[in-house]
Design a protein around this motif. Structure first.
Motif, PDB file in Angstrom:
ATOM      1  N   GLN A   1       0.859  -1.193   0.000  1.00 14.32           N
ATOM      2  CA  GLN A   1       0.000   0.000   0.000  1.00 14.32           C
ATOM      3  C   GLN A   1       0.888   1.232   0.000  1.00 14.32           C
ATOM      4  O   GLN A   1       1.573   1.514   0.988  1.00 14.32           O
ATOM      5  CB  GLN A   1      -0.921   0.007   1.226  1.00 14.32           C
ATOM      6  CG  GLN A   1      -1.881   1.180   1.236  1.00 14.32           C
ATOM      7  CD  GLN A   1      -2.793   1.201   2.458  1.00 14.32           C
ATOM      8  OE1 GLN A   1      -2.462   0.672   3.512  1.00 14.32           O
ATOM      9  NE2 GLN A   1      -3.956   1.797   2.319  1.00 14.32           N
TER      10      GLN A   1
ATOM     11  N   ASN B   1      -1.772   6.905   0.595  1.00 13.76           N
ATOM     12  CA  ASN B   1      -3.063   7.386   0.074  1.00 13.76           C
ATOM     13  C   ASN B   1      -3.577   6.558  -1.108  1.00 13.76           C
ATOM     14  O   ASN B   1      -4.276   7.084  -1.988  1.00 13.76           O
ATOM     15  CB  ASN B   1      -2.974   8.856  -0.336  1.00 13.76           C
ATOM     16  CG  ASN B   1      -2.627   9.738   0.847  1.00 13.76           C
ATOM     17  OD1 ASN B   1      -3.214   9.602   1.914  1.00 13.76           O
ATOM     18  ND2 ASN B   1      -1.655  10.607   0.678  1.00 13.76           N
ATOM     19  N   GLN B   2      -3.212   5.302  -1.149  1.00 18.31           N
ATOM     20  CA  GLN B   2      -3.698   4.414  -2.202  1.00 18.31           C
ATOM     21  C   GLN B   2      -4.268   3.141  -1.606  1.00 18.31           C
ATOM     22  O   GLN B   2      -4.105   2.868  -0.416  1.00 18.31           O
ATOM     23  CB  GLN B   2      -2.558   4.062  -3.171  1.00 18.31           C
ATOM     24  CG  GLN B   2      -2.028   5.241  -3.976  1.00 18.31           C
ATOM     25  CD  GLN B   2      -1.018   4.808  -5.009  1.00 18.31           C
ATOM     26  OE1 GLN B   2      -1.044   3.676  -5.507  1.00 18.31           O
ATOM     27  NE2 GLN B   2      -0.107   5.698  -5.350  1.00 18.31           N
ATOM     28  N   GLY B   3      -4.930   2.367  -2.458  1.00 16.58           N
ATOM     29  CA  GLY B   3      -5.404   1.061  -2.038  1.00 16.58           C
ATOM     30  C   GLY B   3      -4.280   0.038  -2.096  1.00 16.58           C
ATOM     31  O   GLY B   3      -3.157   0.354  -2.481  1.00 16.58           O
ATOM     32  N   LEU B   4      -4.591  -1.182  -1.690  1.00 18.46           N
ATOM     33  CA  LEU B   4      -3.594  -2.245  -1.688  1.00 18.46           C
ATOM     34  C   LEU B   4      -3.477  -2.851  -3.080  1.00 18.46           C
ATOM     35  O   LEU B   4      -4.465  -2.942  -3.807  1.00 18.46           O
ATOM     36  CB  LEU B   4      -4.003  -3.359  -0.716  1.00 18.46           C
ATOM     37  CG  LEU B   4      -3.746  -3.117   0.769  1.00 18.46           C
ATOM     38  CD1 LEU B   4      -4.653  -2.044   1.330  1.00 18.46           C
ATOM     39  CD2 LEU B   4      -3.900  -4.414   1.543  1.00 18.46           C
TER      40      LEU B   4
END
Lengths: 114, 116
Positions: A38, A41-44
């Motif tokens: 991750q 500020n992002q998804g996995l």
């Protein structure tokens, strides 16, 4: 019941040094193992997975992991890290038992220093 | 094209309000999930849907109600918001684990919910 333990909450390392992020799990049945990354500020996103077969699996961005059934471990390694590898890394375990369930570890923050 | 999208990206609201978060996936997956990530980055499954049917419902207050109008959408409605609901909520999707050997999940960018 299954559990996932990531032994280090933070791992600081210098650029171009090798790194190992540790993951241990507990389960009474066959499991499927994953590492996700991750970025801030992002998804996995998936780095690599072990479903069956060869215990050494290679993933994206030069990462690899080795499944060790006797030690119930799935440690993630990279021989030479870059600044851009700074992120949170999650180990995850999936198994069949009352449905298909996935449990994530608490995460390891890899911080690569120049 | 975004594989798993969520709206809104940020949500700031007051205690007691009702809010919804929307999720859409264009991967053709049958299974969708909602996760809650707390301030310490711990990620916990809340719900799982397969072909619009609820499969997993972890210990979540009944103020949280997921709704899946079709296979490509899984929305999360939250009633009477509390301070402790502040977190990042992630939607994810995967192929049906019962019929596929591809078990990995694809995550949306997250919705940061702040309750004041």
């Amino acid at each position: 019941a299954q559990s996932v333990t990531q032994l280090d909450s933070q791992v600081p390392v210098f650029e171009e040094a090798p790194v190992e992020l540790r993951c241990n799990y507990s389960s009474s049945v066959s499991v499927y193992l994953f590492w996700y990354v991750q970025y801030p500020n992002q998804g996995l996103q998936l780095l690599l997975k072990y479903l069956s077969g060869s215990t050494l699996v290679k993933g994206i961005n030069g990462f690899e992991a080795e499944f060790n059934k006797s030690q119930t471990s799935f440690h993630l390694r990279k021989p030479s890290v870059h600044i851009s590898d700074t992120a949170e890394y999650f180990c995850a375990v999936s198994e069949w038992g009352g449905g298909f369930k996935t449990i994530f570890g608490a995460g390891t923050r890899l911080f690569v220093k120049a | 094209d975004t594989a798993v999208s969520q709206t809104p990206k940020y949500l700031v609201t007051q205690m007691g309000n009702d809010k919804s978060i929307k999720c859409e996936q264009n991967l053709g997956h049958d299974t969708m999930y909602w996760y809650k990530q707390d301030s310490k980055k711990f990620l916990k499954i809340m719900f799982s849907y397969n072909n619009k049917e609820l499969i997993i419902n972890e210990t979540v207050p009944n103020r949280f109600s997921p709704k899946s109008p079709d296979k490509a959408h899984l929305n999360l409605h939250i009633n009477s918001l509390e301070l402790g609901d502040s977190a990042v909520y992630f939607c994810a999707s995967s192929q049906d684990p019962a019929s596929s050997q591809e078990y990995e999940q694809y995550f949306g960018p997250g919705t940061r919910l702040t309750v004041t």
